[in-house]
Design a protein around this motif. Structure first.
Motif, PDB file in Angstrom:
ATOM      1  N   LEU A 498      25.652  13.105  -1.392  1.00 15.08           N
ATOM      2  CA  LEU A 498      25.021  13.917  -0.364  1.00 15.08           C
ATOM      3  C   LEU A 498      26.084  14.739   0.361  1.00 15.08           C
ATOM      4  N   VAL A 499      25.837  16.047   0.485  1.00 14.42           N
ATOM      5  CA  VAL A 499      26.738  16.939   1.218  1.00 14.42           C
ATOM      6  C   VAL A 499      25.927  17.641   2.303  1.00 14.42           C
ATOM      7  N   LEU A 500      26.239  17.335   3.552  1.00 19.63           N
ATOM      8  CA  LEU A 500      25.575  17.965   4.686  1.00 19.63           C
ATOM      9  C   LEU A 500      26.355  19.214   5.107  1.00 19.63           C
ATOM     10  N   SER A 501      25.677  20.131   5.798  1.00 17.68           N
ATOM     11  CA  SER A 501      26.335  21.385   6.146  1.00 17.68           C
ATOM     12  C   SER A 501      27.105  21.321   7.456  1.00 17.68           C
ATOM     13  N   SER A 502      26.747  20.408   8.348  1.00 14.66           N
ATOM     14  CA  SER A 502      27.419  20.353   9.651  1.00 14.66           C
ATOM     15  C   SER A 502      26.932  19.143  10.433  1.00 14.66           C
ATOM     16  N   GLY A 503      27.545  18.950  11.610  1.00 17.87           N
ATOM     17  CA  GLY A 503      27.087  17.909  12.534  1.00 17.87           C
ATOM     18  C   GLY A 503      27.628  16.523  12.266  1.00 17.87           C
TER      19      GLY A 503
END
Length: 585
Positions: A498-503
């Motif tokens: 899983l690769v999230l964009s920010s935060g």
């Protein structure tokens, strides 16, 4: 007495050893027969393409390679000094590899050491010695009536060692036994192509010289001929490739090579303190008319494609042949794929070899003094052609066509404009959620036989993105359950990333669906190492993964990466997964 092995590799060069690493890691019963008395010691290839360094990284072997090798950062171009008193002058500097093509560099290291690194990893994984040195293959026979039975040991290879003959029975054979391949000749396959009149000498030397760029990669085009300088590992040794016009390779002497090099270096002084190794060869490009027999015997490396060494393709493309073959035959033998998968080895690597031959033919002409004189190619035009060839010489131009494991035709290309179906998955730096450690994303995709599914879910602090991810995860769980035996770890067959964009500092661990935090190991612990965020770290720059791949955080994407880690299928818009496949009805 005959010995049975599932896979017999004939030849302990780059292709055979790389395939052997895969087989050892997958627990396959295999053997390598090598006619040399022991490991390679000196000479032969030295250029290690960016793509090959990436392969070593996938095996966990990049660190010693990068530590020991010479890093080719810059190229200096030198040409005849028309406006001076003769001799040569520097005309241009340029980057050896265009920035951004790979997170890893082009390096130079002896093929002997490359082979040693692969051999050590192979035997570590296998827990035994895998190579039979001093064993020369005499011939091969295929029992055509049994090739349709996947369990049949339908190939017999005859070999001899110390005067004693021995037979090997195998399910599959990989012929990686060089340009004079006994396997190829036993099958009656032909090498199609020709040898040009161009002759080059090559030597590893310790030079005493006042030439200012002796520790850079250098291309010299002088009135006395062409010379390519490749610094070697360590501080002093370099390799010279020297053009020899109107010469016959077998008649060349080391003194002639030394003298030609001195003439090309003029007005700079050159004195050869020691020559470690040298050879002379005629440039030729040849391609085998067939790459397999009944999809049981396969050719790789120089056994099926030969070319000039100046573009650094030989060892690299051969090693990539073995990388392609190894995971596929392992998957078949482990029951994870049908034998049809092995047809894609021929389909993919035969196409690569044909394109390599064409590239090498044009590349060799570009280095020919005669060719450039006849076409009035200026130093500036030579520089430009060198730059345009950068993707190929870095080993990053390979693009596989559609097959049962590449499905470009059915994919919406706008989903990730910088990810091309059938090419290797390029890396970007990301931050691991559990410990804030900056890592290259490909480090989460080790070469261990698993398929990888990378989900780019956007910013899950937004409720719409979080709900979308939860729905997707339900479908992924179903897929993983369908292919994973109940008695092994959940990530044994499919590795979900899983690769999230920010935060990163605002995302809580409990928001992450279980499919990305499987329970693994004998201690039955949660794996927290599969979730990343596209942000900068405390002391590391932002990798801009979403921007690099041109993925919209608002839409997201899913990328499917094959076990060979470099070639991939990609790109289902997360919202489209429900419409196309009914996963979330």
């Amino acid at each position: 007495m005959a010995e049975k092995v599932d896979v017999l590799i004939c030849g302990g060069g780059s292709a055979g050893l790389c395939a052997g690493v895969w087989l050892a890691r997958c627990g396959i019963n295999f053997r390598i027969l090598e006619k040399r008395a022991g490991p390679l010691e000196v000479g032969q290839a030295d250029g290690v393409q960016c793509r090959t360094v990436e392969i070593f990284e996938s095996f966990g072997l990049a660190e010693p390679l990068l530590k020991e090798a010479y890093h080719a950062i810059e190229v200096a171009f030198w040409a005849h000094d028309d406006g001076g008193v003769g001799g040569i002058k520097r005309t241009k500097y340029t980057a050896d590899t265009e920035p951004g093509l790979s997170h890893l560099p082009h390096v130079l290291l002896s093929q002997a050491r490359i082979n040693e690194l692969l051999t050590n990893e192979m035997e570590r994984a296998a827990g035994r010695s895998c190579i039979e040195y001093g064993c020369e293959v005499q011939g091969l026979e295929v029992d055509g009536e049994r090739t349709s039975d996947p369990e049949a040991y339908c190939i017999t290879v005859r070999a001899s060692k110390n005067g004693a003959e021995k037979d090997y029975h195998a399910k599959y054979v990989l012929g990686s036994d060089g340009a004079h391949s006994v396997i190829r000749k036993s099958l009656g396959f032909k090498m199609i192509g020709d040898t040009s009149d161009a002759v080059w000498g090559v030597m590893d030397v310790y030079p005493r010289t006042n030439f200012p760029d002796i520790r850079k990669k250098v291309i010299i085009n002088s009135e006395a001929g062409n010379l390519l300088i490749l610094p070697r590992e360590g501080d002093f040794m370099v390799r010279f490739y020297i053009e020899l016009e109107n010469a016959v390779a077998k008649d060349i002497t080391i003194d002639e090579l030394h003298e030609r090099a001195r003439l090309i270096f003029s007005p700079y002084v050159l004195d050869i303190a020691e020559t470690v190794w040298w050879s002379a060869y005629s440039i030729g490009q040849r391609l085998a008319d067939r790459f397999h027999e009944a999809y049981r015997v396969f050719l790789s490396g120089d056994a099926c494609h030969t070319h000039s060494p100046k573009a650094g393709q030989g060892m690299n493309v051969s090693l990539q042949d073995g990388y392609n073959f190894g995971w596929k035959v392992s998957a078949v033998l482990r029951g994870q794929a049908t034998p049809e998968l092995l047809r894609t080895y021929v389909f993919e690597r035969q196409e690569v070899a044909a394109k390599l031959i064409e590239f090498d033919r044009n590349w060799a002409k570009l280095f020919s003094s005669t060719y450039r004189r006849q076409r009035a190619i200026s130093p500036e035009q030579f520089h430009e052609q060198f730059k345009l060839s950068g993707l190929y010489t870095a080993g990053l131009a390979t693009r596989y066509s559609d097959s049962i494991i590449v499905s470009a035709g059915s994919i919406e290309s706008a989903l990730a404009l910088r990810l091309t179906v059938g090419m290797r998955f390029p890396s970007a730096q990301v931050i691991r959620l559990c410990d804030a450690r900056p890592l290259q994303l490909v480090r989460a995709l080790p070469a261990d036989s698993r398929w990888h599914i990378i989900v780019f879910a956007g910013d899950i602090r937004k409720s719409r993105a979080l709900v979308r991810l939860q729905k997707l995860s339900t479908g992924l769980e179903a897929i993983i359950s369908a292919f994973t035996p109940p008695d092994v770890d959940r990530d044994t067959v499919i590795n979900a990333i899983l690769v999230l964009s920010s935060g990163r500092t605002e995302v809580e661990q409990e928001w992450i669906p279980d499919v990305f935090t499987p329970i693994v190991s004998k201690w039955r612990m949660i794996s927290l190492f599969k979730v990343f965020v596209d942000e900068g770290g405390y002391s590391s720059p932002h990798g801009h993964a979403y921007e690099k791949y041109l993925i919209s955080p608002d839409q997201g994407a899913l990328v499917v990466v094959r076990p060979d880690h470099c070639k991939y299928l990609w790109g289902f818009l997360i919202n489209e997964l429900r419409r196309r496949y009914g996963l979330f009805q």
